[in-house]
Motif scaffolding. Sequence first.
Motif, mmCIF file in Angstrom:
data_model
loop_
_atom_site.group_PDB
_atom_site.id
_atom_site.type_symbol
_atom_site.label_atom_id
_atom_site.label_comp_id
_atom_site.label_asym_id
_atom_site.label_seq_id
_atom_site.Cartn_x
_atom_site.Cartn_y
_atom_site.Cartn_z
ATOM 1 N N UNK A 37 38.901 29.760 37.745
ATOM 2 C CA UNK A 37 40.096 30.514 37.316
ATOM 3 C C UNK A 37 39.911 31.996 37.647
ATOM 4 N N UNK A 38 39.992 32.343 38.903
ATOM 5 C CA UNK A 38 39.775 33.741 39.329
ATOM 6 C C UNK A 38 40.880 34.691 38.876
ATOM 7 N N UNK A 39 42.144 34.244 38.754
ATOM 8 C CA UNK A 39 43.168 35.198 38.297
ATOM 9 C C UNK A 39 42.845 35.837 36.957
ATOM 10 N N UNK A 40 42.002 35.170 36.140
ATOM 11 C CA UNK A 40 41.666 35.754 34.844
ATOM 12 C C UNK A 40 40.509 36.739 34.942
ATOM 13 N N UNK A 41 39.988 36.980 36.146
ATOM 14 C CA UNK A 41 38.891 37.926 36.353
ATOM 15 C C UNK A 41 39.396 39.134 37.123
ATOM 16 N N UNK A 42 38.638 40.231 37.127
ATOM 17 C CA UNK A 42 39.044 41.429 37.882
ATOM 18 C C UNK A 42 39.211 41.145 39.370
ATOM 19 N N UNK A 43 38.651 40.054 39.919
ATOM 20 C CA UNK A 43 38.765 39.789 41.347
ATOM 21 C C UNK A 43 40.137 39.253 41.725
ATOM 22 N N UNK A 44 40.855 38.658 40.783
ATOM 23 C CA UNK A 44 42.160 38.105 41.099
ATOM 24 C C UNK A 44 42.047 36.813 41.875
ATOM 25 N N UNK A 73 32.329 47.215 39.899
ATOM 26 C CA UNK A 73 31.544 47.970 38.920
ATOM 27 C C UNK A 73 30.966 47.071 37.833
ATOM 28 N N UNK A 74 31.685 45.981 37.511
ATOM 29 C CA UNK A 74 31.192 45.070 36.465
ATOM 30 C C UNK A 74 30.161 44.085 36.987
ATOM 31 N N UNK A 75 29.993 44.013 38.303
ATOM 32 C CA UNK A 75 29.031 43.065 38.873
ATOM 33 C C UNK A 75 29.442 41.617 38.642
ATOM 34 N N UNK A 76 30.688 41.252 39.045
ATOM 35 C CA UNK A 76 31.158 39.871 38.891
ATOM 36 C C UNK A 76 30.281 38.963 39.758
ATOM 37 N N UNK A 77 29.728 37.891 39.150
ATOM 38 C CA UNK A 77 28.716 37.072 39.802
ATOM 39 C C UNK A 77 29.336 35.927 40.603
#
Length: 704
Positions: A37-44, A73-77
């Motif tokens: 569910x990428x839309x719920x993350x800063x990456x979209x 900046x948040x370091x999304x893994x």
Amino acid sequence: MEPKGEPQGRNGGEPEREGPDFLAGGGALGQLIAAHDWPSTPLGPLSSWPGHLRTTVGLLLRSPVPIVTLWGEDGIMIYNDAYSVFAGGRHPRLLGSKVREGWPEVADFNDNVMKVGLAGGTLAYRDQELTLHRHGRPEQVWMNLDYSPIPGVDGRPAGVIAIVVETTGKVRAEGELRVTAEALATLNAELGQRVEERTRERDRMWRLSTDIMLVAGFDARIEAVNPAWTALLGWGETELLGQDFMAFIHPDDSAATLAEVGSLSSGRTTLRFENRYRRKDGTYRWLSWTAVPDKRFIHAVGRDIQAEKEAAETLRRTEEALRQSQKMEAVGQLTGGIAHDFNNLLTGITGSLELLRTRLAQGRLADLDRYIATAHGAAGRAAALTHRLLAFARRQTLDPRPTNVNRLISGMEELIRRTVGPAVAVEVVGTAGLWPVLVDPNQLESALLNLCINARDAMPDGGRITVETANRWMDEHMARERDLPPGQYLSLCVTDTGTGMTPEVIERAFDPFFTTKPLGQGTGLGLSMIYGFVRQSGGQIRIYSEIGQGTTVCLYLPRHHGAEDAAESAAALAAAPRAERGETVLIVDDEPTVRMLVTEVLQELGYTALEAGDGTAGLRALRSDARIDLLVTDVGLPGGMNGRQLADAARVTRPGLRVLFITGYAENAVLGNGHLEPGMHVLTKPFAMEALAGRIRDLIEGGA
């Protein structure tokens, strides 16, 4: 029906979604990224990811090395399959998480990584020590870490890419090797200085050590030994010098010892090698060796581990006794229900016989068949109960056989209901067309019974047990989750509506002697024995549970490509084959009733029947000149000679004599656990007389 709590696949069993092209060939993580569910993350959403991020992810997914991208900046893994193995229990929830939240125990370390990387700097660590919580507990680990910035569209770093190689095993091994090598190097230096070998310090170590010290050539020629050889093994120095040390090695350890000498000759150090050396009195003693080579010699120290080996053997026997105790604990769970059933069955037998006698005395012959059928049916059910109880109590392991699991469960269903009691409802859901499996059916019965007893104990106020079978095709993903090769499997699941299990209990459930039951109410061996049996059968066992929602335990067993054992059928005694040419059978049994019945059946079919009440009388008949075509003998006989010993003695004077053992089933160990010589066969008591007649005809004619 899928067992409660068992993983159903992503998206509740829906077909997996196809991912973008850059995820193609990305393994399990490629599929997880596509489904996330990428839309719920800063990456979209994936469709909005920039090209440099897509390229980076596509490259790391195809790498066999553990790699993770820390984006923004948040370091999304975002990581690959190799990194998921490194992540352990943290996977898959790490995917799409912020690195500081994903690894909170090393948050400060990762904050610095992000600060340096987003500023355009690189970092490299070798054997970096960290404490991680990958499996729910702190672990001290060492890793090689390389961090580099990932340029964005404007040239500034948009994220950090990390290559992670765990070196924990290497660091620990090097530490242990360092300690050992230092000690051995000291010994090597002292022994190498032959002109100073009588100095006071070296003499003290050499003479007073309780460990054996040895200097030998690569050709196994002994160059020097310390006094511990005499104290421990009885050999004097003059008896050893110049000898080949292989002459003192236990024959069973020779090949492994030669291989270890070969390893030393190539320059490798021996950290721990065990073998047995012959004492002067002819006995052998276990030694554990540490050795280092130089250009000419092997310098070795041998520690006496005989006591450890004996203690380990004592522990093994103790564990075996406890395992048998656990089996008998299960047997104890059966006795109440079996005693109730047996009393009912005995009533049916004795009552039918009394009515039969009364009707015969009255001359009323019309209902005799009904009474005979009732007594015969009750006796058959009693025999089945006896066989099953003995099967659970036995010590020996029988060979695996092609098995129809639905048929096995059907045969146990009533026994399970009696065992769990009236407060627990039992439902059996058997899949039609179930594949056969190659297992020991008695061990599988024991495993199923133990699972049902555990389920009952988890429902003190009553509940429901569901026993379910199914055919399963496991692809790579499903098989990997269960630590199995992909392929076709049968699942046997036991589900209860009980108290459930915590993750901590599930993690330890298969440990030997672990139990949550009160002291004295369980050995803690039930699940560990089931685990060992299933793994030896090429399968796997998994637990799915939620607190307050119940537990499902599933056994996964490989499909057997062949037919299961066919059920035996017996013809009527009247249709049994008759004797030919004056054929003679010797019956040896200490029970007069058995001898009488077998003798009458044989005489009815035209055989000459000879009788003996013990092994001595039977052997006397066998050593006479009488014609004997077949020996039928009980296994347990009085007078110091059992049936197998009688048969072996008979074949000395009558080579090739065919033998039929009639046994109470629990005596299987006397027969060599099924390892019989050609021409020897077994028939289990109680048996139908027509089955006995057919087996005798087959044996006399030379059939199987």
